[in-house]
Design an enzyme around this catalytic site. Structure first.
Site, PDB file in Angstrom:
ATOM      1  CB  SER A   1      -0.354   0.081   0.780  1.00 39.94           C
ATOM      2  OG  SER A   1      -1.680  -0.847   1.171  1.00 39.94           O
TER       3      SER A   1
ATOM      4  CG  HIS B   1      -2.037   3.887   4.183  1.00 44.69           C
ATOM      5  ND1 HIS B   1      -3.143   3.577   3.553  1.00 44.69           N
ATOM      6  CD2 HIS B   1      -1.348   2.561   3.681  1.00 44.69           C
ATOM      7  CE1 HIS B   1      -3.285   1.997   3.008  1.00 44.69           C
ATOM      8  NE2 HIS B   1      -2.192   1.566   3.259  1.00 44.69           N
TER       9      HIS B   1
END
Length: 255
Positions: free
Chosen positions: A160, A206
């Site tokens: 991610s 992230h």
């Protein structure tokens, strides 16, 4: 979208522009399968490849369970527990291998679909080498954020951070070449919202990956006659600083 950057920079469009994307997806899927067949959540492959800043005191009979807030020395005194070292203990490879590591099918599926959507567009736009540089640097900046802002004994894994980096890079490239950024902003906004609305998601990885992608995107948009040299120098400097930050945190935790 695929012609934004070549039109602005004169870069030659590579043939088979999705090759790097396909290879990255293949590596992620192979690692996921290896984890799946070796115990899933209790897999030794998962323990080896996941990013743990300090290390984890695991229950020997069930490696999926651990004692939080325990050092290596303390773990050695507890019967039935085994210490799994992290980056501070010498497992330096985790800062990159964690970006290719997944357990749940939805996790690997979501990330690979996102990579399959974003990857070919960026790979055509900026070229294979720059695309790979963006992906790896975003993975590193995501790892650096995890090292500094996550629990030292927690484990983080997943592509991610690198995917967020691709979104950041695409946003900057589109903006600098006067493309339509609305779709990228909507998708990015939804993913940021998902990050903070789910407690099990690593916002550190992230946002760290996103920051890296934005910076690399800005570097790859630098104009001028010596564009390529300046771009690679900038990306290399960013990667170097990121590695130094990771090393500094590892030394701090080890001490």
């Amino acid at each position: 979208m695929s012609t934004w950057y070549p039109a602005a920079s004169g870069l030659r469009r590579p043939s088979g522009a999705q090759v790097t994307t396909v290879v990255l997806i293949g590596v992620n899927v192979l690692v996921w399968l290896a984890i799946l067949v070796t115990g899933s959540g209790s897999s030794p492959v998962l323990r080896t490849l996941s990013l743990t800043p300090l290390g984890t005191c695991l229950l020997a009979a069930d490696p999926g369970r651990y004692l939080p807030g325990v050092t290596a020395a303390q773990c050695a005194t507890v019967q039935g527990m085994a210490w799994s070292p992290g980056v501070a203990g010498g497992a330096w490879w985790q800062v990159l291998t964690s970006a290719f590591t997944h357990v749940q099918v939805w996790h690997v599926g979501f990330n690979m679909v996102a990579l399959a959507i974003l990857g070919p567009t960026l790979e055509r736009a900026i070229g294979r080498a720059r695309f790979l540089g963006l992906y790896v640097t975003a993975a590193l900046t995501g790892a650096a954020a995890v090292m500094w802002f996550s629990r030292p004994d927690g484990s983080t894994y997943g592509a991610s951070g690198a995917v967020f980096g691709l979104m950041g890079g695409l946003l900057i490239v589109a903006w600098r070449t006067h493309g339509d950024v609305r779709g990228v902003l909507v998708w990015l906004g939804l993913n940021v919202a998902f990050t903070f609305l789910n407690s099990g998601v690593s916002w550190q990885g992230h946002l760290g990956g996103l920051a890296g992608g934005l910076l690399v995107g800005a570097l790859l948009s630098i104009p001028g006659a010596r564009r390529a040299s300046v771009q690679w120098l900038g990306v290399g400097a960013l990667a170097f600083v990121t590695v130094v930050l990771i090393a500094a945190r590892a030394v701090s935790l080890a001490g």
